[in-house]
Design a protein around this motif. Structure first.
Motif, PDB file in Angstrom:
ATOM      1  N   ILE A  72       7.235  -2.641  -9.430  1.00  0.00           N
ATOM      2  CA  ILE A  72       6.148  -1.920 -10.086  1.00  0.00           C
ATOM      3  C   ILE A  72       6.487  -0.433 -10.133  1.00  0.00           C
ATOM      4  N   ASN A  73       6.115   0.216 -11.226  1.00  0.00           N
ATOM      5  CA  ASN A  73       6.360   1.647 -11.375  1.00  0.00           C
ATOM      6  C   ASN A  73       5.285   2.438 -10.628  1.00  0.00           C
ATOM      7  N   THR A  74       5.607   3.693 -10.331  1.00  0.00           N
ATOM      8  CA  THR A  74       4.654   4.580  -9.676  1.00  0.00           C
ATOM      9  C   THR A  74       4.419   5.813 -10.539  1.00  0.00           C
ATOM     10  N   THR A  75       3.290   6.456 -10.304  1.00  0.00           N
ATOM     11  CA  THR A  75       2.961   7.697 -10.990  1.00  0.00           C
ATOM     12  C   THR A  75       2.509   8.729  -9.955  1.00  0.00           C
ATOM     13  N   ASP A  76       2.157   9.912 -10.438  1.00  0.00           N
ATOM     14  CA  ASP A  76       1.686  10.985  -9.545  1.00  0.00           C
ATOM     15  C   ASP A  76       2.713  11.317  -8.463  1.00  0.00           C
ATOM     16  N   SER A  77       4.003  11.284  -8.840  1.00  0.00           N
ATOM     17  CA  SER A  77       5.103  11.573  -7.906  1.00  0.00           C
ATOM     18  C   SER A  77       5.194  10.576  -6.767  1.00  0.00           C
ATOM     19  N   GLY A  78       4.730   9.359  -7.003  1.00  0.00           N
ATOM     20  CA  GLY A  78       4.994   8.298  -6.043  1.00  0.00           C
ATOM     21  C   GLY A  78       3.848   7.517  -5.466  1.00  0.00           C
ATOM     22  N   PRO A  79       2.691   8.118  -5.180  1.00  0.00           N
ATOM     23  CA  PRO A  79       1.701   7.363  -4.402  1.00  0.00           C
ATOM     24  C   PRO A  79       0.872   6.364  -5.201  1.00  0.00           C
ATOM     25  N   THR A  80       0.858   6.478  -6.526  1.00  0.00           N
ATOM     26  CA  THR A  80      -0.011   5.627  -7.344  1.00  0.00           C
ATOM     27  C   THR A  80       0.800   4.539  -8.031  1.00  0.00           C
ATOM     28  N   PHE A  81       0.369   3.285  -7.864  1.00  0.00           N
ATOM     29  CA  PHE A  81       1.020   2.159  -8.526  1.00  0.00           C
ATOM     30  C   PHE A  81       0.478   2.027  -9.947  1.00  0.00           C
ATOM     31  N   ASN A  82       1.381   1.895 -10.906  1.00  0.00           N
ATOM     32  CA  ASN A  82       0.978   1.779 -12.308  1.00  0.00           C
ATOM     33  C   ASN A  82       0.633   0.321 -12.616  1.00  0.00           C
TER      34      ASN A  82
ATOM     35  N   GLN B 154       0.823  -1.198   0.000  1.00  0.00           N
ATOM     36  CA  GLN B 154       0.000   0.000   0.000  1.00  0.00           C
ATOM     37  C   GLN B 154       0.862   1.255   0.000  1.00  0.00           C
ATOM     38  N   SER B 155       0.251   2.374  -0.418  1.00  0.00           N
ATOM     39  CA  SER B 155       0.892   3.681  -0.318  1.00  0.00           C
ATOM     40  C   SER B 155       0.010   4.617   0.500  1.00  0.00           C
ATOM     41  N   PHE B 156       0.665   5.566   1.179  1.00  0.00           N
ATOM     42  CA  PHE B 156      -0.015   6.544   2.025  1.00  0.00           C
ATOM     43  C   PHE B 156       0.663   7.894   1.859  1.00  0.00           C
ATOM     44  N   LEU B 157      -0.065   8.944   2.174  1.00  0.00           N
ATOM     45  CA  LEU B 157       0.507  10.277   2.278  1.00  0.00           C
ATOM     46  C   LEU B 157       0.681  10.628   3.745  1.00  0.00           C
ATOM     47  N   VAL B 158       1.779  11.313   4.061  1.00  0.00           N
ATOM     48  CA  VAL B 158       2.054  11.726   5.429  1.00  0.00           C
ATOM     49  C   VAL B 158       1.399  13.081   5.679  1.00  0.00           C
ATOM     50  N   ASN B 159       0.540  13.147   6.684  1.00  0.00           N
ATOM     51  CA  ASN B 159      -0.081  14.419   7.064  1.00  0.00           C
ATOM     52  C   ASN B 159       0.934  15.296   7.788  1.00  0.00           C
ATOM     53  N   PRO B 160       0.707  16.614   7.821  1.00  0.00           N
ATOM     54  CA  PRO B 160       1.675  17.517   8.470  1.00  0.00           C
ATOM     55  C   PRO B 160       1.998  17.149   9.914  1.00  0.00           C
ATOM     56  N   ALA B 161       1.043  16.594  10.639  1.00  0.00           N
ATOM     57  CA  ALA B 161       1.279  16.251  12.040  1.00  0.00           C
ATOM     58  C   ALA B 161       2.001  14.925  12.218  1.00  0.00           C
ATOM     59  N   GLY B 162       2.178  14.171  11.106  1.00  0.00           N
ATOM     60  CA  GLY B 162       2.900  12.914  11.198  1.00  0.00           C
ATOM     61  C   GLY B 162       2.044  11.673  11.129  1.00  0.00           C
ATOM     62  N   SER B 163       0.724  11.812  11.152  1.00  0.00           N
ATOM     63  CA  SER B 163      -0.139  10.654  10.929  1.00  0.00           C
ATOM     64  C   SER B 163      -0.245  10.418   9.426  1.00  0.00           C
ATOM     65  N   LEU B 164      -0.969   9.374   9.023  1.00  0.00           N
ATOM     66  CA  LEU B 164      -1.073   9.018   7.614  1.00  0.00           C
ATOM     67  C   LEU B 164      -2.491   9.208   7.095  1.00  0.00           C
ATOM     68  N   SER B 165      -2.588   9.433   5.802  1.00  0.00           N
ATOM     69  CA  SER B 165      -3.881   9.471   5.133  1.00  0.00           C
ATOM     70  C   SER B 165      -4.487   8.074   5.110  1.00  0.00           C
ATOM     71  N   ILE B 166      -5.711   7.972   4.648  1.00  0.00           N
ATOM     72  CA  ILE B 166      -6.223   6.650   4.309  1.00  0.00           C
ATOM     73  C   ILE B 166      -5.374   6.106   3.176  1.00  0.00           C
ATOM     74  N   ALA B 167      -5.409   4.802   2.955  1.00  0.00           N
ATOM     75  CA  ALA B 167      -4.579   4.196   1.915  1.00  0.00           C
ATOM     76  C   ALA B 167      -4.852   4.867   0.571  1.00  0.00           C
ATOM     77  N   TRP B 168      -3.815   5.378  -0.045  1.00  0.00           N
ATOM     78  CA  TRP B 168      -3.936   6.018  -1.351  1.00  0.00           C
ATOM     79  C   TRP B 168      -4.097   4.976  -2.443  1.00  0.00           C
ATOM     80  N   ASN B 169      -3.303   3.900  -2.333  1.00  0.00           N
ATOM     81  CA  ASN B 169      -3.314   2.860  -3.361  1.00  0.00           C
ATOM     82  C   ASN B 169      -2.962   1.525  -2.718  1.00  0.00           C
ATOM     83  N   THR B 170      -3.561   0.465  -3.217  1.00  0.00           N
ATOM     84  CA  THR B 170      -3.264  -0.885  -2.755  1.00  0.00           C
ATOM     85  C   THR B 170      -3.199  -1.809  -3.958  1.00  0.00           C
ATOM     86  N   THR B 171      -2.202  -2.687  -3.988  1.00  0.00           N
ATOM     87  CA  THR B 171      -2.126  -3.649  -5.077  1.00  0.00           C
ATOM     88  C   THR B 171      -1.493  -4.941  -4.576  1.00  0.00           C
ATOM     89  N   ASN B 172      -1.516  -5.963  -5.433  1.00  0.00           N
ATOM     90  CA  ASN B 172      -1.107  -7.311  -5.049  1.00  0.00           C
ATOM     91  C   ASN B 172       0.391  -7.511  -5.243  1.00  0.00           C
TER      92      ASN B 172
END
Length: 373
Positions: free
Chosen positions: A114-124, A66-84
């Motif tokens: 696997i490659n990523t797009t959108d500067s990292g969070p999205t799995f191609n 999975q990929s996540f974005l880091v919030n300013p306070a240090g917690s994480l977003s909901i999962a941005w992307n998930t793959t097998n």
């Protein structure tokens, strides 16, 4: 006052955020947040350029990552992307310098890139699959258990605990006239001692260091050039403490950390963790500190500097802080896979030859991977 936010994964369905603060008079380690994830986010990685992007494995039978974005306070977003992961129980994920993600499936002997797009969070996921199954002869009772990925130049070095081999893998075109579709290919290997179980590796100043799980040993050897398997073993030594329990212990090597040289720590030391899978020692398992002495001479060898008892069981997570103006590399984080020891911050003292516990948080008993934000 200096503080760091630290992400920590484990055998749960969340990634924890800790705040480690140090002042001239005190230190503290506080649990700040828990961010929901898929099952068992046991290994974490950070995008090499976009530091707001974090990746994790989901170590389970139907392996995911999975990929996540880091919030300013240090917690994480909901999962941005998930793959097998295309295999079972992935125990390691690596964010590669080319923007791709590599993951190894420890139980099914394979790896995926696997490659990523959108500067990292999205799995191609629409791109052609880059996947490799490591060879293992079932008739010979061979089992492949890849345990990590180390990027070295244009290669991926993948230690295989089951096969006693470090695989050397590269990306290459699927055909001479098709250069935009790549595949993974084994171009060489580095044979390890029989029944040693290479688990994690590090390359430091033209030496390859391997923590060997099954034999509980640390080995250093030269870095061979492709395609030869001609590395010279320079030194190999046990990591088990001399005063370990005589009965009921079942030892296995864990993690390895080699902090870079700095003005404050000019001598490089190797920190490796022990995992007692048997009857626990009341002192916990140790972090063993080694120094490579007499380098480039016939007397080159690994010398044990100290065994530091941690109060942790089965130390799987070991991480040094970032070097820089804030001096994060003065500190090492550790946690056990079992027991109730929590997360511990050790200060490197005596130039790195010893560790001193300065903070501990028991809010979560076990963690298996850290990232310093």
């Amino acid at each position: 006052m200096v503080s760091w936010r630290i992400l920590a994964g484990g055998y749960d369905a969340f990634i924890a955020t800790y705040i480690f603060t140090t002042t001239a008079n005190s230190t503290s380690l506080q649990l700040w947040a828990k961010s929901a994830t898929g099952q068992n986010p046991t290994w974490l990685a950070r995008h090499p350029e976009n530091h707001s992007v974090i990746y994790t494995v989901n170590e389970q039978g139907n392996g995911m990552f999975q990929s996540f974005l880091v919030n300013p306070a240090g917690s994480l977003s909901i999962a941005w992307n998930t793959t097998n992961s295309l295999g079972a129980n992935p125990q390691y994920i690596a964010a590669l310098s080319n923007g791709k993600i590599g993951v190894v499936n420890t139980s099914t002997g394979s790896a995926r890139v696997i490659n990523t797009t959108d500067s990292g969070p999205t799995f191609n996921v629409t791109a052609p699959v880059e996947y490799i199954q490591f060879p293992a002869d079932i008739k010979e009772n061979e089992v492949s258990n890849p345990s990590m990925i180390l990027e070295y130049g244009n290669e991926l070095w993948i230690p295989d605990t089951g096969r006693d081999i470090i695989w050397r893998v590269i990306e290459e075109p699927v055909a001479p006239n098709v250069t935009d579709i790549l595949k993974l290919n084994i171009t060489g290997n580095i044979t390890q001692p029989t029944k040693s179980g290479p688990r994690h590796i590090a390359i430091f100043e033209d030496r390859l260091y391997t923590i060997q799980e099954k034999s509980s040993t640390l080995m250093v050897q030269t870095v061979p050039k492709l395609p030869e398997d001609n590395s010279t073993i320079l030194s190999r030594t046990t990591i088990i403490p001399a005063d370990a329990p005589r009965y009921g212990a079942d030892w296995a090597g864990g993690a390895i950390v080699i902090p870079p040289r700095t003005d404050k720590f000019p001598t490089p030391y190797v920190y490796v963790s022990n995992r007692n899978l048997g009857v626990p020692d009341e002192r916990g398992d140790t972090i063993a500190i080694f120094e490579l002495v007499n380098k480039d001479t016939e007397e080159e060898e690994l010398k044990l500097v100290k065994q530091v008892f941690t109060g942790l069981n089965q130390v799987r997570a070991l991480s040094v802080g970032p070097a820089g103006e804030d001096g994060g590399d003065e500190f090492i984080l550790a946690s056990g896979q079992t027991g109730q020891g929590g997360v511990v911050v050790f200060q490197r003292i005596d130039g790195g030859r010893d560790l001193k516990e300065i903070a501990r948080n028991r809010d979560i008993p076990n963690r298996t991977s850290f990232i310093w934000l």
